[in-house]
Each structure stands twice: as structure tokens, then as C-alpha cells.
Design a protein around this motif. Sequence first.
Motif, mmCIF file in Angstrom:
data_model
loop_
_atom_site.group_PDB
_atom_site.id
_atom_site.type_symbol
_atom_site.label_atom_id
_atom_site.label_comp_id
_atom_site.label_asym_id
_atom_site.label_seq_id
_atom_site.Cartn_x
_atom_site.Cartn_y
_atom_site.Cartn_z
ATOM 1 N N UNK A 145 0.893 -1.313 -0.095
ATOM 2 C CA UNK A 145 0.042 0.095 -0.002
ATOM 3 C C UNK A 145 0.761 1.221 0.081
ATOM 4 N N UNK A 180 3.906 1.598 -0.652
ATOM 5 C CA UNK A 180 5.142 1.667 -1.834
ATOM 6 C C UNK A 180 5.092 2.797 -2.472
ATOM 7 N N UNK A 189 3.581 3.054 -12.109
ATOM 8 C CA UNK A 189 2.094 3.166 -12.375
ATOM 9 C C UNK A 189 1.084 3.247 -11.456
ATOM 10 N N UNK A 190 1.758 2.816 -10.254
ATOM 11 C CA UNK A 190 0.900 2.922 -8.997
ATOM 12 C C UNK A 190 0.499 4.243 -8.859
ATOM 13 N N UNK A 191 -0.655 4.445 -8.203
ATOM 14 C CA UNK A 191 -1.142 5.729 -7.818
ATOM 15 C C UNK A 191 -0.206 6.362 -6.691
ATOM 16 N N UNK A 192 0.224 7.436 -6.922
ATOM 17 C CA UNK A 192 0.896 8.323 -5.767
ATOM 18 C C UNK A 192 -0.032 8.756 -4.712
ATOM 19 N N UNK A 193 0.617 9.342 -3.626
ATOM 20 C CA UNK A 193 -0.318 9.856 -2.786
ATOM 21 C C UNK A 193 -0.320 11.564 -2.820
ATOM 22 N N UNK A 207 -2.791 1.844 5.451
ATOM 23 C CA UNK A 207 -4.084 1.263 4.647
ATOM 24 C C UNK A 207 -5.287 1.219 5.661
ATOM 25 N N UNK A 263 0.996 -4.025 -15.378
ATOM 26 C CA UNK A 263 0.344 -3.578 -14.260
ATOM 27 C C UNK A 263 -1.156 -3.943 -14.217
ATOM 28 N N UNK A 312 -0.344 -9.939 0.159
ATOM 29 C CA UNK A 312 -0.751 -9.012 0.739
ATOM 30 C C UNK A 312 -0.593 -7.645 0.124
ATOM 31 N N UNK A 313 0.997 -7.527 -0.242
ATOM 32 C CA UNK A 313 1.050 -6.315 -1.087
ATOM 33 C C UNK A 313 0.356 -6.095 -2.358
ATOM 34 N N UNK A 349 -3.018 -5.021 -1.797
ATOM 35 C CA UNK A 349 -3.010 -3.456 -1.657
ATOM 36 C C UNK A 349 -2.421 -2.410 -2.349
ATOM 37 N N UNK A 350 -1.767 -3.140 -3.504
ATOM 38 C CA UNK A 350 -0.984 -1.956 -4.488
ATOM 39 C C UNK A 350 -2.073 -0.936 -4.994
ATOM 40 N N UNK A 351 -1.675 0.265 -4.920
ATOM 41 C CA UNK A 351 -2.671 1.369 -5.307
ATOM 42 C C UNK A 351 -2.713 1.158 -6.881
ATOM 43 N N UNK A 352 -3.557 0.558 -7.663
ATOM 44 C CA UNK A 352 -3.868 0.795 -9.126
ATOM 45 C C UNK A 352 -5.130 1.112 -9.368
ATOM 46 N N UNK A 353 -5.070 2.339 -10.340
ATOM 47 C CA UNK A 353 -6.300 2.833 -10.578
ATOM 48 C C UNK A 353 -7.307 1.765 -11.249
#
Lengths: 470, 355
Positions: A260, A262, A339-343, A389, B194, B272-273, B276-280
Motif C-alpha cells: 500500500x 510503496x 504506474x501505482x497511484x501516488x499520494x 491502509x 500492471x 498482501x502487497x 494492497x497495491x494502489x492501482x487505478x
Amino acid sequence: MASFSAVCELDMACNSSGCESGCYDREKDNGSKISVEDAVAGGGNQESVCVKCKCNEPMTFGDGGSDDGRFCAECFRNNVFGKFRLAVTSHAMITPSDNVLVAFSGGSSSRVALQFVHELQIKALKNYEASRDRSLPVFGVGVAFVDETAAFPALSTETVDASEWIRSTVSSLSPPAKDLHVVPVESVFGSDSLDARDRLVKLLDSVPDDTGKEDLLLHLKMLTLQKVASENGYNRLVVGSCTSRIASHVLSATVKGRGYSLSADIQHVDARWKVPIVLPLRDCVRLEITRLCHLDGLKTVELACRSQCGINDLVSSFVALLQEENPSRECTIVRTAAKLTPFYFNKIPETDDSNVPMATQRRLKRFNLKYDGSMTTEAFCPICNGPLNRSDSSDLDTFEEGQEADVLYAACCSSCRFQILPEDGSYLEQFSSFLPDHMISQVKHQKVDSQAHLREKIKDCLLLDDEEVV
Amino acid sequence: MEAKSKKAVASRLCCLCNLRRPVLKRPKTLQQICRECFYEVFEEEIHQVIVQNRLFKSGERVAIGASGGKDSTVLAYVLSELNRRHNYGLDLFLLSIDEGITGYRDDSLETVKRNEVQYGLPLQIVSYKDLYGWTMDEIVKMIGLKNNCTFCGVFRRQALDRGAALLKVDKLVTGHNADDIAETVLLNILRGDIARLSRCTSITTGEDGPIPRCKPFKYTYEKEIVMYAYFKKLDYFSTECIYSPNAYRGFAREFIKDLERIRPRAILDIIKSGEDFRIATTTKMPEQGTCERCGYISSQKWCKACVLLEGLNRGLPKMGIGRPRGVNGDHKMETKKPGSVAKSIESKQCGSLDF
């Protein structure tokens, strides 16, 4: 201003869903325009002229890395510096009114970061002196070195030598002169050095997991840097992390269950902290950096305490193995993670501060457009400062009446709970007392925030004021 | 000091029941436990995964992807046991795919046939030869050992759906375990995928496709599956596919084995990672259509299996491998490369599907 990556040209990102085989060989089959084999082999097939400027003789590093013997020294250097400068300008990392602290470990990445920041500063100074109205000030630069002797007593002589070398290196980077701050890592505990050292040793000894201990020390180092920066009036912290280091971080964060948070760690800007952290070398690979050090004669020092253990070491070896199989693998790893959404905090905060030039403010606004969206406040782990999270963090409110230790447990992310906090709950109280005050205050801060966070979500449906709520 | 002596005593007894002698160290938690307790925690954890994720509904017909290997054998065994014990009300079947790999698949198929008898579950076998006109042996002979896993994987996925349709089942379960899923998460990071990264940790997939499939072993360690099969003396076929040594997955597998040695829970942490990855969400699902050639579900004009088959039949083994060079229908326009193997096998359609 296209800054292409010398090494990353190789990487035709394996976005193909069907690819199982190593990308490297495939590129040749697909009619790649790069003939790497030729370059590496040298000899008869080698290009006799730089492929970029087509006039100078190409530079050969002879280090067995990819893309050797293709670019002349100048084009190679311009390419690396170009990536640095692009990162700095497009993310507004360093602007004329800033006071920048460069974290310097003596290693090659931070040496290059320091060198490039120095060159930017020289240029800014030249422009300042040449300009008639002197409207744009020259940004300030300081250097910080964190002394970890307290954690690695066996390396004290080595560290003293390193400090000396660092001192002379920094003084040679002038004008403009730069302040050097050599800070012991235990200074997060306070100024009484013996007591602080003692607390540090006690804290580290109470962490049984090797990887946890190593990571905790990293968190403490960052706190030290933050302390130095804010106490000495710096408003930016430059960290020299390169693509390769970030690739390792992506994998180690993944295997530690930190998926989460990362995306918060790997962007160009990390403004979670009081003094925002910027990563201007994020788009440069280690190979380029070591080559540049070789090219420019930049000396570096590798302290033995840099060596890793446990999981971090395993991941580094794994990445090295992958690199052997395909030299552009670390680029692909970072590109995937990017490509993961940043904060919301992964950008320099906009400011209405009149001291900041209008041009900078405009650039910030334009750049920050893509971060528009919910400005959700995040709760952070008091130890690693990773965003939590919400869905799987314990409800802090149930620990309303609880001990400080229980609150600490509830406030931490699951990864820190496992690898840093003591397994035996009865030792939690003691552990809590060893932590630096800053981390503990984060816990209390978070508890208050959690209630505020809930309220924020339902505010529009509340009829009564806070004090009147039953 | 008291705590220490207590620990010493406890290590001579199973730490769960405190009655029997421990005979094993649990790979997931390193607890020292007895056999009976191991069976119990193993089965109970899987039951909880099934219940908490609502994998099944009473009355459903469920096909178990059965290769004869340890994962599918243990899956068949445990699922039928839990079905009985907790009254899931499921109609269970075994579904096996014959890829046509001599010395490997024909042996493991014998195991599945024995499982059919041992567990009393009806068996359906579907073969690549019947479906596509090619066995894996023939495919490897043409394309070599580099991309063969790609072919097999794509073909198997469709073959399972075909078989499931033949059995008229509502759901497919496969024995993918925690190690498999952790490897897949790592692989997708390494390869830049992704979209797949966001889907690969889902316990149920394909709910909007022909046959939904789920993975009850998502949180079950491979080592524990082996341990279970070993202690229960279950009948399974334990050789690795003879064509697999070159698969890129091997890198991830070795790494995870090393990781497990240092920190067993890392396998679950990777999963778990992945979750939890923030993927649109916009990157998640590709647009769903149907294959023009055979009608199977596909996000492109032709489904991957058709593309690969076309390549095989026209002696162009690289077709469908690597990045797409434009709309994949353009592959039809490619002229035959000189000197390519001209195998005169009639281009066989995937076959029309009746879902």
C-alpha cells in the motif's frame, strides 16, 4: 529537451502479455535498432563515432556493462546531467528561494547528486552576477553526513576517516561555500551524546529481526536528517537514490507486505516530512552513476556498514541476478511501480508565499494538476512514516483507555509490527520508552487524527456540534 | 527465567493440543505440532478461506482442475472432505487436460484416473490434440524450448473452459497455492504488467466470463500441501514438467524459496502487497469481446489461442509472441518467411463454443 536514457534504450518494456522469455534476446528478433552485441564486443564491429553527436570518439568504460563504447564522454555526461536537470525543473525540486540540504553518504549516487547540485548552484550564481536587477536569488546548499558509529562501533576508525575525507571534499566544492553538518544518528534522542548513544544501542538491541533492525536504523537516519534540516533552516532535502536502489526498494517493500505505502516512497518528491525529500537522480541507473564518477574522477567511499543483511541483502542479490539476465530489468521494475497511484503528498506543496517567485508558483500549479482529486488525509505509521491502509489498521478508538504501548501497537503498520516491535507484548512498554520522542508523539497525533478523520467523512450529515455529540 | 523453562517443556508437546508429541514444524508458522493438529489447522484454514470469501453456493456443480500433481490431488481430497463435513452441497467433478507430453502427462493422467476411483469423483479428460490438433511435444519440436510455456498456458486456459462446458459445471477450482500467486505477483512487477498485477491476487476470476474460477489454496503454502499429501499418503505424481526449466518463473520461484527460509510469512506478505497495491480501477479490466475466429472470450480481434495456432499452422512460431505489431488481425497479412518449417497440417479452428 528530450533526455533519452542511454541504458534504458535497451528496454522495450515487456508489456506483451505473452512474453515468458527474457526480453533481451527477443529485442534482436524483433528487429531492434540497437545492436548491443556489437557495442559490447568491441573490435571490428564497434562504432567509431559517438552515436549521438556523430563527431567525437566514443568512450569505453570496459566495465562489462551495456551500451559501452557508444557515446563520447561529453554526450554521456550531458545525458546523465540532462536527466537530473529535467527531474529538478519539472518537479520544482530546487527553486531560487530554496535552501537545500544534500544527504551525503560518501557513496557514488550521493556524490553525483552533490556534484550536480553544486553545478546548478554555480550556474545560478553566474546568472545572478550577470543579471542587472538581481531578481532571482541563488539557492543555498548544505551537506549532511550521518555518522552511524554508535550502531556499528567496530567501524569507528573507518567512519572518522570517512568524515575527514567528506569534509575536504565539501570544502573543495566552493565557491559557493557549503556548510557541512556531520551528525551522529543518535542525535534524534537528544543532545546528551552518551545518553543518546545508550538509548540507540538499547533500542536496536531490542529488535530481534535483522531486517527489522536494519530498517529501523534507516528510519532513524531519516529522522536525523530531518532534524538537521529543520534546525538549520533548510527547506529541501536532496537524497541521491537512483533507479537501481528504487528497484530494490520496490521488491523489498513488496516482500515485506508494504504494497500500500510503496507508491509513496518511489516518487520524485516525498512531502510527507517537515522538510520535503526530493530524488533528482531517480531516473538514472547505478551503472551510469559509477561511470560518471569514473569519467569525472569523483572519489567515493564505501563504508562497510552499508552492507545489508537478511531480506534486504537477498533482494539486492536477486536484482543483481536479474540484471545479469537483462540489463534493463531494474528500469522495468521502477516503471511498473511508477504506474501505482501516488499520494497527495508526492508533490511539492503549492504555496502562496510571496517569497517564492511567480514562475515557480505557476509551474507548481501546472504540474500539480494531475494530482487533483481527493485530498484525503492519511494516517502514518509512527515508525516508518508509511501511509496506513485504513481498511486493515486497528481501530485506534478501542485503545482509548489503553496503555501507551497498546496504542503504539495499534498505530503501527503491519510490517513494522512484525519486524520491529517486540514479539512479546510484555516488552512493548519498554520498547516504547526506547523510541525517540518524535515517533511517540506521532502516535498520539495519529490517535487524535483518527477521530477527526471519521468526522470529516460524515461532517455533512452531523446536526450537532462536536461538544454536543452524545 | 520461568518463561524459558515453560517453553522448554512445551516444545516436547504439540503447541496446539498440548497432548501429543509434535512430529513436524509447520512451514507457515514454524509451530511444532502433531499430525492430527496439522490436519485440523490445514483443513480448517481452507474452510475459513472458502467461507469468508463466499467461494461456493449450495447446489453448484464444481469442476476441480486435476493434473495428478500434489496441488490438485490434495485439493480434490480436501474439497470432497470439507464438502462432506460442512455440507457445502456441491457436486464435484475432476477435469483433466492432456497436453500430449510423453513421459510426463501420460503418467500423471494415470494418477488422475486412480483419483477418480479413490475419491469417487467423475472424471473428464480434454486433450490438446482433439481441441487444437497439436500436442505439446509437436509444438516444442517446432518452436523449441523458449516460449513453449506461453503456448501451453494459453491453450490450457481455454481447454479448461471447454471441459467445464462439457461437464456443464457452474464453477472451476484450481490448485494454485500461495507460492504460485506470490510468484505471479513478482513476475508481473518484473515484466511491467500492471493490468495483470491488479488482477492476479483475486481469489475468484472470470465472473463475467464463461466459467468463473477460484483458488481455495490462495493462502496455503506449497510446502504444507506437500506435507499434507505426505502424511496422508495421498497418491500423486511428483515430477516437474519436462519442458519447464527455462521458464522465467524459475527466477521468482528460487527467490521465494530463499525468502521462505529467512522469513516464512513473506509469501503471504507478497500476496498482501499485491492486494494492497494502489492501482487505478481504470487499468483493471481490458475490454471484453469475442474472438472472430472461434467465439471464445477475447479482448482482441482474435483470442490468443487462435493467434498462436495460426502461427503454428503457418510455420510462424513467433506469431503471438512478443509485443503486438498493430492490430493482431494484421498477422494474416504476414508473408511466410523463407526457410520456415512448412508443416502441412490443416489450420484447425478452435471450434465453435456452445455456452
